[in-house]
Design a protein around this motif. Structure first.
Motif, mmCIF file in Angstrom:
data_model
loop_
_atom_site.group_PDB
_atom_site.id
_atom_site.type_symbol
_atom_site.label_atom_id
_atom_site.label_comp_id
_atom_site.label_asym_id
_atom_site.label_seq_id
_atom_site.Cartn_x
_atom_site.Cartn_y
_atom_site.Cartn_z
ATOM 1 N N ASN A 218 -7.168 -18.693 -1.804
ATOM 2 C CA ASN A 218 -6.237 -18.126 -0.823
ATOM 3 C C ASN A 218 -4.991 -17.560 -1.487
ATOM 4 N N ALA A 219 -4.588 -18.133 -2.615
ATOM 5 C CA ALA A 219 -3.406 -17.627 -3.321
ATOM 6 C C ALA A 219 -3.637 -16.203 -3.816
ATOM 7 N N ALA A 220 -4.885 -15.887 -4.138
ATOM 8 C CA ALA A 220 -5.182 -14.519 -4.567
ATOM 9 C C ALA A 220 -4.905 -13.532 -3.432
ATOM 10 N N LEU A 221 -5.282 -13.882 -2.212
ATOM 11 C CA LEU A 221 -5.022 -12.995 -1.082
ATOM 12 C C LEU A 221 -3.534 -12.966 -0.736
ATOM 13 N N VAL A 222 -2.847 -14.088 -0.897
ATOM 14 C CA VAL A 222 -1.395 -14.101 -0.670
ATOM 15 C C VAL A 222 -0.712 -13.180 -1.681
ATOM 16 N N ALA A 223 -1.179 -13.196 -2.924
ATOM 17 C CA ALA A 223 -0.612 -12.297 -3.940
ATOM 18 C C ALA A 223 -0.896 -10.838 -3.590
ATOM 19 N N TYR A 224 -2.094 -10.565 -3.076
ATOM 20 C CA TYR A 224 -2.414 -9.200 -2.658
ATOM 21 C C TYR A 224 -1.507 -8.776 -1.493
ATOM 22 N N HIS A 225 -1.278 -9.689 -0.548
ATOM 23 C CA HIS A 225 -0.385 -9.373 0.570
ATOM 24 C C HIS A 225 1.023 -9.047 0.060
ATOM 25 N N ALA A 226 1.506 -9.826 -0.898
ATOM 26 C CA ALA A 226 2.846 -9.575 -1.449
ATOM 27 C C ALA A 226 2.889 -8.220 -2.146
ATOM 28 N N HIS A 227 1.845 -7.910 -2.911
ATOM 29 C CA HIS A 227 1.776 -6.616 -3.591
ATOM 30 C C HIS A 227 1.715 -5.475 -2.572
ATOM 31 N N ARG A 228 0.903 -5.651 -1.554
ATOM 32 C CA ARG A 228 0.727 -4.612 -0.527
ATOM 33 C C ARG A 228 2.037 -4.357 0.206
ATOM 34 N N TYR A 229 2.764 -5.442 0.524
ATOM 35 C CA TYR A 229 4.022 -5.276 1.250
ATOM 36 C C TYR A 229 5.111 -4.685 0.349
ATOM 37 N N ALA A 230 5.100 -5.056 -0.929
ATOM 38 C CA ALA A 230 6.101 -4.523 -1.861
ATOM 39 C C ALA A 230 5.892 -3.028 -2.104
ATOM 40 N N ASN A 231 4.669 -2.565 -1.998
ATOM 41 C CA ASN A 231 4.355 -1.155 -2.247
ATOM 42 C C ASN A 231 4.043 -0.394 -0.964
ATOM 43 N N ARG A 232 4.605 -0.811 0.124
ATOM 44 C CA ARG A 232 4.349 -0.158 1.416
ATOM 45 C C ARG A 232 5.074 1.174 1.491
ATOM 46 N N PRO A 233 4.642 2.038 2.421
ATOM 47 C CA PRO A 233 5.360 3.312 2.597
ATOM 48 C C PRO A 233 6.785 3.067 3.093
ATOM 49 N N LEU A 234 7.645 4.010 2.853
ATOM 50 C CA LEU A 234 9.026 3.877 3.308
ATOM 51 C C LEU A 234 9.081 4.106 4.821
ATOM 52 N N ILE A 235 9.186 3.023 5.552
ATOM 53 C CA ILE A 235 9.283 3.087 7.008
ATOM 54 C C ILE A 235 10.417 2.185 7.450
ATOM 55 N N ARG A 236 10.898 2.427 8.660
ATOM 56 C CA ARG A 236 11.934 1.564 9.215
ATOM 57 C C ARG A 236 11.287 0.328 9.795
ATOM 58 N N GLY A 237 11.861 -0.814 9.572
ATOM 59 C CA GLY A 237 11.364 -2.053 10.146
ATOM 60 C C GLY A 237 10.235 -2.663 9.333
ATOM 61 N N PRO A 238 9.798 -3.838 9.762
ATOM 62 C CA PRO A 238 8.716 -4.512 9.043
ATOM 63 C C PRO A 238 7.377 -3.841 9.317
ATOM 64 N N GLY A 239 6.443 -4.061 8.438
ATOM 65 C CA GLY A 239 5.105 -3.524 8.624
ATOM 66 C C GLY A 239 4.643 -2.708 7.438
ATOM 67 N N ILE A 240 3.361 -2.357 7.451
ATOM 68 C CA ILE A 240 2.795 -1.602 6.341
ATOM 69 C C ILE A 240 2.145 -0.299 6.787
ATOM 70 N N TYR A 241 2.076 -0.071 8.075
ATOM 71 C CA TYR A 241 1.385 1.114 8.577
ATOM 72 C C TYR A 241 2.385 2.193 8.959
ATOM 73 N N ASP A 242 2.176 3.374 8.403
ATOM 74 C CA ASP A 242 3.033 4.527 8.661
ATOM 75 C C ASP A 242 2.253 5.527 9.509
ATOM 76 N N PRO A 243 2.799 5.975 10.651
ATOM 77 C CA PRO A 243 2.054 6.894 11.526
ATOM 78 C C PRO A 243 1.631 8.192 10.842
ATOM 79 N N THR A 244 2.482 8.741 9.993
ATOM 80 C CA THR A 244 2.111 9.992 9.333
ATOM 81 C C THR A 244 0.986 9.783 8.329
#
Length: 100
Positions: free
Chosen positions: A50-76
C-alpha cells in the motif's frame, strides 16, 4: 463511470472536474490512514504494498496540472482523448488494487 459519461458527451469536463476533484484528497488521506493502521497492526507486507500506491498518489498530486483548489483533474486537459484514456486506465487499475 464518470469518465464514460464524459466520453459519451453526457457530462461536460467542467462539471466532471467539479465532482471528482473534492474527492481526490479524501481518497489519498484515507489510503494513507489505512496504510498507517496496517503498520501499527504489524501487517508489514501489506503496508509495503500500500505504501507504493501512497507514494504514487504523492507523486501524482505533486505533479498535477496548475489548477485552483485541490484535485488533479483539469477540465482543459480532459478534452484531450489521450488524457481521458489515461485517467480511465489509472482509475481501473486503482480499483483492481483496492479490490485485491
Amino acid at each position: 463511470l464518470a469518465f464514460d459519461e464524459l466520453k459519451t458527451n453526457h457530462k461536460s469536463p467542467l462539471n466532471l472536474c467539479k465532482e471528482l476533484n473534492p474527492w481526490v484528497l479524501r481518497e489519498y488521506a484515507a489510503h494513507a490512514g489505512i496504510t498507517f493502521l496496517l503498520v501499527l497492526t504489524g501487517s508489514y507486507y501489506t503496508a509495503l504494498l500500500n505504501a507504493a500506491l501512497v507514494a504514487y498518489h504523492a507523486h501524482r498530486y505533486a505533479n498535477r496540472p496548475l489548477i485552483r483548489g485541490p484535485g488533479i483533474y483539469d477540465p482543459t486537459e480532459l478534452f484531450n482523448r489521450n488524457e481521458l484514456r489515461k485517467h480511465s486506465i489509472e482509475t481501473g487499475v486503482k480499483l483492481a488494487f483496492y479490490m485485491v
